[in-house]
Design a protein around this motif. Structure first.
Motif, PDB file in Angstrom:
ATOM      1  N   MET B  20       0.792  -1.247   0.074  1.00  0.00           N
ATOM      2  CA  MET B  20       0.372  -0.233  -0.243  1.00  0.00           C
ATOM      3  C   MET B  20       0.901   1.063  -0.279  1.00  0.00           C
ATOM      4  SD  MET B  20      -2.466  -0.965   2.988  1.00  0.00           S
ATOM      5  CE  MET B  20      -4.452  -2.558   2.476  1.00  0.00           C
ATOM      6  N   LEU B  21       2.122   1.090   0.634  1.00  0.00           N
ATOM      7  CA  LEU B  21       2.549   2.417   0.568  1.00  0.00           C
ATOM      8  C   LEU B  21       3.285   2.609  -0.224  1.00  0.00           C
ATOM      9  CD1 LEU B  21       3.904   2.301   4.795  1.00  0.00           C
ATOM     10  CD2 LEU B  21       2.768   3.418   3.700  1.00  0.00           C
ATOM     11  N   ALA B  22       3.375   1.606  -0.829  1.00  0.00           N
ATOM     12  CA  ALA B  22       4.272   2.156  -2.269  1.00  0.00           C
ATOM     13  C   ALA B  22       3.989   2.559  -3.284  1.00  0.00           C
ATOM     14  CB  ALA B  22       4.791   0.736  -3.178  1.00  0.00           C
ATOM     15  N   ASN B  23       2.821   3.515  -3.326  1.00  0.00           N
ATOM     16  CA  ASN B  23       2.633   4.451  -4.455  1.00  0.00           C
ATOM     17  C   ASN B  23       1.551   5.208  -3.489  1.00  0.00           C
ATOM     18  OD1 ASN B  23       3.965   3.899  -6.732  1.00  0.00           O
ATOM     19  ND2 ASN B  23       2.408   1.459  -6.925  1.00  0.00           N
ATOM     20  N   ALA B  24       1.468   5.078  -2.397  1.00  0.00           N
ATOM     21  CA  ALA B  24       0.292   6.719  -1.672  1.00  0.00           C
ATOM     22  C   ALA B  24       0.679   6.280  -0.261  1.00  0.00           C
ATOM     23  CB  ALA B  24      -1.127   5.257  -1.698  1.00  0.00           C
ATOM     24  N   THR B  28      -5.017   6.568   2.679  1.00  0.00           N
ATOM     25  CA  THR B  28      -5.655   6.462   1.398  1.00  0.00           C
ATOM     26  C   THR B  28      -6.220   5.045   1.110  1.00  0.00           C
ATOM     27  OG1 THR B  28      -3.494   7.131   0.490  1.00  0.00           O
ATOM     28  CG2 THR B  28      -5.236   6.005  -1.101  1.00  0.00           C
TER      29      THR B  28
END
Lengths: 257, 257, 257, 257, 257
Positions: B20-24, B28
Motif C-alpha cells: 500500500m505504501l509503495a505508491n500512496a 488513502t
C-alpha cells in the motif's frame, strides 16, 4: 522420474512466456511488490492455516510424488509376490529372508513375516501403515488445495490495492494504463500459481495416493495368501484384478517343475 | 504459544501495508464509513446467524486454539501413559493418585479411574467429553466460516453503495477517481477479513480439533488398556500408530527392573 | 424474545443507511421498479419452486424461531424432568397428571405416559414428532436458502435490463451516470435481501432446529428413564451430557428426604 | 452410432459460427497465440494432473462412449438371456457354447459358465469386471471435468496477459478496441472448450457408465438365475425391473412347447 | 392444476416486461441471433449431455409435475386405505376388486393383492415401482439442472462474441452503446432461462418427487397392514405420521357398527 509433470509444467510456462513476448517485453510482466503480495501473502496465510512442519512435509511429498515415479506398476508387483509365494512353498517362510526388493512396503511386510509374527498382527501392522500413507497424502493435498484457494484471493487483494492507488492519482492520464496493468499483474500471478502449479499438484498427489494405497493393499492381500499357503497360481489369478486388462498377460509364475 | 499463527498474520499484514505504501499514503486506504459497513455489518449478520454466547465462545476458543500450543504431542502422551501403566502394575490403580499431569483430559481420566468407577462408565464419560470437545470446535469453525462468507458480501454491498453515490455525482470529473477508490475499499476490507483472518482461523480450528480429538482418543484407549491390566510395552506398541513415524523411537517405557 | 436477531437486523440496516446518507440522499437509493423486479421476481420464483402453503409456513416458522426464544435451556429441562422423576417415585405415573409445564413437547410426553400407553409406543410417538419438527425446520430453511439464491440472481437480471436500457440511450452523456446508478440498485437490493435477511435467517433456523431437536431427544430419553423407574439422580447424571459444562452445577434434584 | 452427440456438437458450433459471422468475419475470432495458450496450456495442466496413458485412454473411451451406441438396450438383453435360459433348460449349460452374441460382457459370462467354474467364482469374476468398467469411466470423466476446470482458467490467464499488454501501449487509441478484442478471445476459447465440449462429454460419460454398469448387473443377475436353474419366465419377470415400463411388452420367451 | 407454478412464471415474466418497458420499447430486448445462441446452444449442449428420449421424457414429466396437481393429499389417501381396510375385514381381500380409485399406484397395489400374490412379492413389486418413480424424477431434475448450468454459460459465450465484434468496429462511437446492449442481451437471456424457468422447475420436480414417493410408501405400508389383517383404526393411527398435524383430524374410519 515422472517426466510428464515436468514437461507439463515447463510447457505451460513456455506457452505463457511466448504469449507474453508476443506484444511486450517480459519485464512488463514482472512486478516485484506484486509478487511479494501474492507469494508472501499466500505463504503467510498457509502458515496460519497449517503448521510449519505440515507445510514442509507437504512440499517434500509433492516433490517426490509429482516428479518421481517410485510407485511400482501393479503387474510387476504381482509377478514379484508370485515368485515370493513359490519360494515360500519350496523353502518355507524363512526362505523370504534373502529376497531383495526395491519396494519399502514389501520389505516391511517380508520382515514382519520372517520375524514370525502371527498373520493377524502382520495384517494389522500393514493396514496401519497404509492408513498413515493415505493420511500423509491427504494432508499434503489439503495444503496445496489451500494454496490454490489463497493465491487467487491474494491476487485479487493486490489488484484492489493497485486500483485504489491508481484511482487516487488520475491527474496524469498517460499513467493510467501502465498503473492498471501493474494492478492486474497480481491477479495474473495468483491465477498462475493456483491453476498451473498448486491445483494440478494437488490432483497429482490424489492420483499418486490412490496408486500407492492400491499397491499396498495388493501387497497386504498377497501376504495374507502366502501366509495361508495358497497356491501361487490361484493367488496370481486373484490379484490380477489389481492390474489393468492390457497388462495381464504373463502374470502367473512359471509352473514349478 | 503457536507462534506461527501470529507470524503468518503479521507477515500478511506487513506485506500488504508495504504494498500500500509503495505508491500512496496509508491514509488513502483508510475509510471509516467503509470499515463500519464491513466490520459492523458482518458483526450484525453474525448476531442474526448465531447466538451472542456462541459467537463469544467461538472467539475465545479461536484465541486459545490459534495462538497457543496447549495440545500435547502424541509422543509425549504415549510416554506419559506408558509410565502410568507401569505405576498401575506396581502399585495398583490407586497409585495413579499422586500423578500430576498438565493435560486436563488425562487428569479427568485418572480421577475417574481412581474413583473406582467401572471401566465401561469411565470410557463412556470420556467419550462424551470428546464429543463435546468436537462440537465446541465445530461451532467455532462454523462461526468463522460464516464471517468468511459475510465479510466479502458486505464489502460488495459497500462498494455498490459507493458506486451508486459516485455515479449520481459525475459533474466533477476530477472526483470520480478518488470516489471510486473509496468505493473499492470496502471490497478490499471484506476480502482481507475473509481471506487473511476468518477463513485461515477456521482452518486452524479444524486442524486443532483433529489434534485434540486424536489425543483424547489416545488417552481413552490407553485407559482401557491400563484398566484391563495390559503389559505396558504391548500398550505402547499399540499406541505407536498415533505417532508419526519420525517420533516413534524411545516411546516404550524402560523395562521394569 | 430472541432480541439479538432483531438487534442484528436493525444494526445492519442502520449501518447501511448511514453509509448511504454519507454522500447522498436516501432517495437516491430508492427505485420502485427495481424493487419490484427483485422482491416480486424472487417471490414469483419462490412460488414456482415451492407450494404457497410451504412458503407461508416457512415464514411463520422463521418469525417464531428467529425472533422468539421459546426453546427451553437444557439445564432447566434436566431440572424439570428430575423433579418429575421424583414425583413418579413417590406417587407413581399418575402423579404427573398435575404437573404444569410450558414445553408443549414435554406436555405431550406426560399425557402419553399418564394415558397408560406402553413405553415403546410412547417413545415411537415422540420420535415421530421429533422427526416432523426436524422436517418442518428443514423445509423452512430450504425456502430461505432458495430466496438467498434467487434474490441476487434477480438483482443481476434487473441490472442487465437497466444496462441495456442505458446503453441504448447514450445520446445524453450527463444521464449515463444516474442511469447506471439505477441499474446497479437492483444488484444492491438482491445482495441485501440475500446476505442480510434470507441467508442469516436460514442459518438461524438451522441453529434453532438443532436446539429444539436436542431438547426433544432429552425429553424422550428422560421419559424412557422415568418409565423404567431409574433413580432420579442417576438419570440426571446421564442427562448432564446434554448441558454445556458451565451450566452443569445444581442439576441433580435434592435428595428425597 | 450415437448420432445425437455429433448433432449437438455440430449444431452448437454452427450456431456460434453464424452468430460470429453476423457482424464480422470469422478471422476476427481467430487468434493463434490465444489458441496456443488455452489449448496448449490446458493440455500442459492435464499432463501434470494425470498420466499420459490415463489421458489418452480417457480420450479413447470418450470417443467410443460419446459417438457410438454400443451399449445394448436392456429389453434386448432380457430377451437374449431369456433365450439362453431356455437353451440351458433343454440342453444344459454346455448348450450355451454355440450361442453367438454381440455383447462382450455376455460372451465372457457364457465362457465362464461353459468352462464349468463354480457359480460364486463366475459371479465374483463378473463383479470385478463391472467394477473395472466403472473405474475406467470414472477416471475418464475426471479427466474431462479437469479439462472443463482448466480451460476457462487458462482463458482468463490469456485475457489477463492480453490486457496487460494492451494497457502498456495505450498511446494509439485506435488500437485499444482490437487489442482488447484479442484479449477477450482466450476467455471465449476457454468457455467454449469447457461448456460445449469437455463438460458435456463428462456428463455423457457418466450417463453411459450408468447404462453399461446396469447392463452388466443385468447379465450377472441373469447368469446367477440360469446357473440356479430358475424358470425362464420367472427370471424374465424379475429382470423386467431393469427395463423402462414402455419397453416391457414381449419380454418373456415363448412358452416351451 | 398446480396453478401457482403458472402464476409464478407469469408474474415473473410480467414484472420483467414491465421493467423493460419502463425506459425502452420491448424490441430493444429482442435479438434473434442472441436468442438462437442461448436457446439453440443450450439445446445442443443438452443433446450432447443426455439422450433425446431422456430430454423429451424430462420435459413431459416437468409439464405434468409442475403444472398439474395429480399427487393426492396424504390425508385423503389415509382415509381411502382406511376404508379399504374395513372392506377387507368384512369381505376379505377379494372385496377390494370393486373399489375404484384415481391413484394409479393404489390401483396397481389393489390388483396385486386381488391377484393373490404373496405379501412379500406385492411389497417387492411396489418397492420396485417406487424406485423407478424416483429415478424418473431424478433424471428429469438432472436435465433441468443441466439446462440451468448451460444457459448462463451460453449467454456469456454470446456476450463475448458480441463484445469482440463491437471492439473491432469502434470507428463509429455512436454505435458502441447499442452494440454493447445487444451483446449483453445473451447474458440476460441465459440468466432468465436458468433462474426463472430451469432451476425453479428442477426444484419443483424435486418437491413433487418427494411427495409422490411419500404417497407410494404410505400406500405400500398400508397394503402390508391390510394383508396382515391389522385393525383399521390401529393402521390409521400408524399412518397418521405421514400427514401434517393440521390435517390429522377425522382420519380414522368410522367404527364398524
Amino acid at each position: 522420474m515422472d517426466i510428464l509433470t515436468l514437461v507439463g509444467l515447463l510447457a505451460g510456462i513456455v506457452i505463457l512466456v511466448l504469449a507474453m513476448l508476443a506484444n511486450a517485453s517480459l519485464l512488463t510482466f514482472l512486478n516485484l511488490p506484486g509478487l511479494a503480495i501474492v507469494v508472501g501473502g499466500t505463504l503467510a496465510v498457509t502458515l496460519i492455516k497449517f503448521r510449519l512442519a505440515t507445510v514442509m512435509s507437504a512440499f517434500r511429498l509433492a516433490m517426490t510424488a509429482a516428479f518421481t515415479d517410485r510407485v511400482a506398476r501393479p503387474a510387476d508387483l504381482v509377478r514379484e509376490v508370485g515368485r515370493l509365494a513359490q519360494v515360500v512353498r519350496k523353502e518355507g517362510i524363512l526362505g523370504l529372508e534373502n529376497h531383495t526388493t526395491g519396494d519399502p512396503f514389501l520389505r516391511k511386510a517380508i520382515n514382519l513375516c520372517v520375524d514370525g509374527h502371527p498373520p493377524e498382527l502382520v495384517e494389522e501392522a500393514l493396514a496401519q501403515d497404509t492408513q498413515q500413507t493415505q493420511e500423509r497424502y491427504e494432508v499434503a493435498e489439503r495444503v496445496f488445495r489451500g494454496i490454490g484457494d489463497s493465491a487467487p484471493a491474494l491476487g485479487m487483494l493486490g489488484t484492489l490495492v493497485g486500483l485504489v492507488q491508481m484511482l487516487n492519482t488520475l491527474d496524469d492520464p498517460s499513467s493510467i494504463g501502465p498503473a492498471m496493468a501493474v494492478a492486474l499483474l497480481t491477479t495474473l500471478y495468483g491465477a498462475f500459481i493456483a491453476q498451473m502449479i498448486a491445483l494440478p499438484l494437488a490432483d497429482k498427489l490424489q492420483l499418486k495416493a490412490e496408486d500407492e494405497v492400491r499397491n499396498q493393499v495388493l501387497i497386504t492381500t498377497s501376504m495374507r495368501n502366502i501366509l495361508r499357503g495358497d497356491n501361487p497360481r490361484v493367488m496370481t489369478e486373484l490379484l490380477s484384478s489389481f492390474v489393468v486388462p492390457e497388462h495381464r498377460t504373463g502374470l502367473a509364475p512359471e509352473r514349478e517343475g
